[in-house]
Write a protein that holds these residues in place. Sequence first.
Motif, PDB file in Angstrom:
ATOM      1  N   GLU A 177     -23.955  17.332 -13.894  1.00  0.00           N
ATOM      2  CA  GLU A 177     -24.083  18.758 -14.210  1.00  0.00           C
ATOM      3  C   GLU A 177     -22.878  19.255 -14.996  1.00  0.00           C
ATOM      4  O   GLU A 177     -23.019  20.045 -15.939  1.00  0.00           O
ATOM      5  CB  GLU A 177     -24.260  19.550 -12.922  1.00  0.00           C
ATOM      6  CG  GLU A 177     -25.592  19.313 -12.233  1.00  0.00           C
ATOM      7  CD  GLU A 177     -25.650  19.889 -10.836  1.00  0.00           C
ATOM      8  OE1 GLU A 177     -26.775  20.165 -10.362  1.00  0.00           O
ATOM      9  OE2 GLU A 177     -24.584  20.060 -10.196  1.00  0.00           O
ATOM     10  N   LEU A 178     -21.703  18.802 -14.634  1.00  0.00           N
ATOM     11  CA  LEU A 178     -20.498  19.220 -15.351  1.00  0.00           C
ATOM     12  C   LEU A 178     -20.457  18.627 -16.756  1.00  0.00           C
ATOM     13  O   LEU A 178     -19.926  19.250 -17.683  1.00  0.00           O
ATOM     14  CB  LEU A 178     -19.258  18.811 -14.566  1.00  0.00           C
ATOM     15  CG  LEU A 178     -19.029  19.594 -13.269  1.00  0.00           C
ATOM     16  CD1 LEU A 178     -17.913  18.957 -12.447  1.00  0.00           C
ATOM     17  CD2 LEU A 178     -18.712  21.050 -13.560  1.00  0.00           C
ATOM     18  N   MET A 179     -20.999  17.430 -16.924  1.00  0.00           N
ATOM     19  CA  MET A 179     -21.067  16.830 -18.249  1.00  0.00           C
ATOM     20  C   MET A 179     -21.823  17.734 -19.217  1.00  0.00           C
ATOM     21  O   MET A 179     -21.428  17.895 -20.386  1.00  0.00           O
ATOM     22  CB  MET A 179     -21.743  15.460 -18.180  1.00  0.00           C
ATOM     23  CG  MET A 179     -21.810  14.728 -19.508  1.00  0.00           C
ATOM     24  SD  MET A 179     -22.719  13.160 -19.409  1.00  0.00           S
ATOM     25  CE  MET A 179     -24.426  13.770 -19.423  1.00  0.00           C
ATOM     26  N   ALA A 180     -22.903  18.352 -18.744  1.00  0.00           N
ATOM     27  CA  ALA A 180     -23.690  19.237 -19.601  1.00  0.00           C
ATOM     28  C   ALA A 180     -22.906  20.479 -20.013  1.00  0.00           C
ATOM     29  O   ALA A 180     -23.196  21.092 -21.048  1.00  0.00           O
ATOM     30  CB  ALA A 180     -24.978  19.644 -18.880  1.00  0.00           C
ATOM     31  N   VAL A 181     -21.908  20.847 -19.208  1.00  0.00           N
ATOM     32  CA  VAL A 181     -21.062  21.991 -19.544  1.00  0.00           C
ATOM     33  C   VAL A 181     -20.035  21.610 -20.607  1.00  0.00           C
ATOM     34  O   VAL A 181     -19.814  22.343 -21.574  1.00  0.00           O
ATOM     35  CB  VAL A 181     -20.351  22.519 -18.278  1.00  0.00           C
ATOM     36  CG1 VAL A 181     -19.343  23.604 -18.641  1.00  0.00           C
ATOM     37  CG2 VAL A 181     -21.374  23.039 -17.270  1.00  0.00           C
ATOM     38  N   LEU A 182     -19.397  20.449 -20.434  1.00  0.00           N
ATOM     39  CA  LEU A 182     -18.335  20.031 -21.348  1.00  0.00           C
ATOM     40  C   LEU A 182     -18.870  19.483 -22.664  1.00  0.00           C
ATOM     41  O   LEU A 182     -18.217  19.619 -23.712  1.00  0.00           O
ATOM     42  CB  LEU A 182     -17.454  18.962 -20.683  1.00  0.00           C
ATOM     43  CG  LEU A 182     -16.681  19.357 -19.427  1.00  0.00           C
ATOM     44  CD1 LEU A 182     -15.765  18.219 -19.011  1.00  0.00           C
ATOM     45  CD2 LEU A 182     -15.890  20.635 -19.634  1.00  0.00           C
TER      46      LEU A 182
END
Length: 361
Positions: free
Chosen positions: A299-304
């Motif tokens: 999920e954090l990958m999609a943010v960064l």
Amino acid sequence: MTDLDANGHELRDGLRYPWVQAPDAGAVLKVAPGVFWLRMPLPFRLDHINLYLLRHTDGWVVVDTGMNLDQTRKVWDQVLTQVCDGLPLLAVVCTHFHSDHAGVAAWLSERFHCPVYMTTGEFQSLHVKFPADQPPGWDFLDFYRKAGVADEQSVEMFGVMSNAHFLPAPLNHYRRLQDGSVLEIGGRSWQVVVGRGHSPEHACLYAADDGLLISGDQVLPRITSTVGVHATEPLANPLHDWLGSIERLRSLPDSVLVLPAHERPFFNLHQRLDQLEAHHRAHLALMLASCDEPRTALELMAVLFTRLSGRFDELMALGETLAHANYLVAEGSLVREEHQGRYRFRCAVRGACAATPLKVF
């Protein structure tokens, strides 16, 4: 229109580029007396790696080699004949173990019966491989499950990592480089400056008297080197090592000509170090702002990383995401919790313990 300074150097994003254009693929360009820049093609979106040929007495020393591909060997055949004038290679220096840097080191060494120089950390990492003829192990799948990745996607990532392109030819010997080692090549003293984070023990070569720095992947213009966590060391903190190496490199003069492994040689080392640090600090801030609720690494990958193309990009982006998450966990800003077989990251409660205890089993 390109902005040029009084010396004809291109000015872009605070850096100065002495050469407006790079040499063609497979061609060389003289960048200093006895130092030649070779543009070796790569079969990716990043379509090249810069290798450096150093003239020495009755032969040559090469820094990095290109990938383990027939195309690479064909280019080397051409360069050895047309550029090296048939003189032998006396040594191969590998800045680090990645396939585009050490891919044909063993082939060149065998051909010329010459030594290969690299650090111990890189030599050892060279031999950690994912076998192409076997399915991924439980540890590989467990690592990506904990990151939030489905097994089907993990298997596809494993296929990327075990591709023959990423497997350097086996190397059975090396001569050890250490931080502070000095290589006397062509009348120059090249001091080894070790950087970390992109790889375990990356060797840069610094010629103080001539103001030259062969930086490998430790300092690149325009693009940023991958700083990632992978299945081989799930709780690693390479971003801590990377930021520490940036501070170490600030001790070198800003005036050096940086000879990087990708893009073009440039001046203004300190400006680029500032940019690299700012890039990662911005990612850390964005991650913290996104962890008001527990998030998986996926999920954090999609943010960064909002624009990814294919499993290779996802593999690199997820590793980078985990590097930033692990850094924030280590400094106490994030907490890592396991929930239903997934690691989730959330902002730490103010006043809580500064680091998450290591779960032994």
